[in-house]
Design an enzyme around this catalytic site. Sequence first.
Site, PDB file in Angstrom:
ATOM      1  N   GLN A   9     -40.863  -4.138 -18.863  1.00 43.12           N
ATOM      2  CA  GLN A   9     -39.719  -3.230 -18.983  1.00 43.12           C
ATOM      3  C   GLN A   9     -40.017  -2.150 -20.019  1.00 43.12           C
ATOM      4  OE1 GLN A   9     -36.118  -5.415 -19.257  1.00 43.12           O
ATOM      5  NE2 GLN A   9     -34.828  -3.650 -19.614  1.00 43.12           N
ATOM      6  N   SER A  88     -44.489  -9.766 -20.355  1.00 41.73           N
ATOM      7  CA  SER A  88     -43.077 -10.106 -20.171  1.00 41.73           C
ATOM      8  C   SER A  88     -42.710 -10.075 -18.680  1.00 41.73           C
ATOM      9  CB  SER A  88     -42.210  -9.156 -21.007  1.00 41.73           C
ATOM     10  OG  SER A  88     -40.862  -9.567 -20.993  1.00 41.73           O
ATOM     11  N   LEU A  89     -41.867  -9.141 -18.275  1.00 41.48           N
ATOM     12  CA  LEU A  89     -41.535  -8.975 -16.851  1.00 41.48           C
ATOM     13  C   LEU A  89     -42.793  -8.903 -15.990  1.00 41.48           C
ATOM     14  CD1 LEU A  89     -39.820  -7.964 -14.358  1.00 41.48           C
ATOM     15  CD2 LEU A  89     -40.136  -5.674 -15.312  1.00 41.48           C
ATOM     16  N   ARG A 113     -33.374 -12.591 -13.059  1.00 42.94           N
ATOM     17  CA  ARG A 113     -33.765 -12.499 -14.473  1.00 42.94           C
ATOM     18  C   ARG A 113     -33.051 -11.335 -15.139  1.00 42.94           C
ATOM     19  NH1 ARG A 113     -37.929  -9.897 -17.665  1.00 42.94           N
ATOM     20  NH2 ARG A 113     -39.065 -11.337 -19.049  1.00 42.94           N
ATOM     21  N   HIS A 196     -36.917 -12.422 -25.654  1.00 39.35           N
ATOM     22  CA  HIS A 196     -37.932 -13.367 -26.139  1.00 39.35           C
ATOM     23  C   HIS A 196     -37.556 -13.966 -27.493  1.00 39.35           C
ATOM     24  CE1 HIS A 196     -40.460 -12.433 -22.750  1.00 39.35           C
ATOM     25  NE2 HIS A 196     -40.257 -11.165 -22.981  1.00 39.35           N
ATOM     26  N   GLN A 245     -40.541 -18.700 -20.864  1.00 35.54           N
ATOM     27  CA  GLN A 245     -40.921 -17.348 -21.280  1.00 35.54           C
ATOM     28  C   GLN A 245     -39.796 -16.564 -21.945  1.00 35.54           C
ATOM     29  OE1 GLN A 245     -40.690 -13.838 -19.262  1.00 35.54           O
ATOM     30  NE2 GLN A 245     -42.885 -13.568 -18.897  1.00 35.54           N
TER      31      GLN A 245
END
Length: 293
Positions: A9, A88-89, A113, A196, A245
Site C-alpha cells: 500500500q 505487507s499487502l 483485508r 502491523h 502478518q
Amino acid sequence: MKAYVFPGQGAQFAGMGNALYEQNPLARELFEQANDILKFRITDIMFAGSDEELKQTKVTQPAVFLHSVILANTLGDDFAPDMVAGHSLGEFSALVAAKALSFEEGLILVAKRANAMQKACETTPSTMAAVLALSDETAERICAEITGEIVICANYNCPGQIVISGTETGVNMACEQLLAAGAKRTVKLNVGGAFHSPLMEPARVELAEAIRSAVFGKPTCPVYQNVNAKAETEPETIRKNLIAQLTSPVRWTQSVRNMVADGATHFIELGPGNVLQGLVKKIAPNVQAESFQ
C-alpha cells in the site's frame, strides 16, 4: 538467481494499470474478472480516478494487488522466479504470482483485508511514522520503554529506515525520544491507522477466518514471508504466517538479506512504483535491481 518482489500500500498512482488493460488481452480479461469479483468497477477508479479516490481503503489494496499480479501474468513464460517476496499487502501478490493462491481467492482475501483494516483503524486513533538514520536496536529499545501506550517497530525497510506504529500518543512520544537518541528525522505517514501492530488484532481475527477457509497450494518457488523473513514452501506454514502478518512487523531488510544469502543476484519489482527497488539497493548494493510497471 531471480527474485521477484511485490509492492504494498502506498505504491498506487492515478492511471495505474491502464496501459496494461489497453495493450494486453489477458490483462483486460483479468481486470474485468476483478470487477465482477469485487462487484464494482475498480478499473474506472484505477484508470481515471483521482488520487483521493485511489486512497479509499476498499480501492487501494486491491488496486496495487491487481496491478502487480496481472503484470506477472502478462509476462507468461518470462515470469520464472527462483524466489518471491512482497512487502505487507505485496505478500498476497507474491503468493498468487507463485501459484500458492488462485487469482480469485487472492483478490477476495485482499478485499477482506482492506475492509477489516479500515474497521480496526476506526476503533482507536492510531498512526505510523518513519524513523531515519537510527539503529534498529535503539528504536526497539525506545519503543519498549514507553509505558501506557502501544508503539512498536512495524516495518524494517532498510538499514537506517524503519517505521514505528501505534497509538497517536505513543508514536508522538516515541518520535520525541528517537530524535533525542540521534535519529536524523521522523516523518508521520499519511495512513489511516497503526498497521502491523497489536492495534490490528480485530482485523487479524476477522481475516484469519477467511485465510483458514482459503485453498492454499504449494508455491512454484520459495516465498519469503514478512513475519519471519524465511523461505517457505509448505501451504500450512504459509497460511499460519499470513494470519500473523497483520499484527507482526514486516521484516523486509531481513527478507532481502536472506534471499541474497540463498543466491538471489537479480531483483525485479513488479507493480506500481519503484520503492522496493530502491530499498533492495540500500540493503544489498551489489545485486542488480529493477522495476517493471
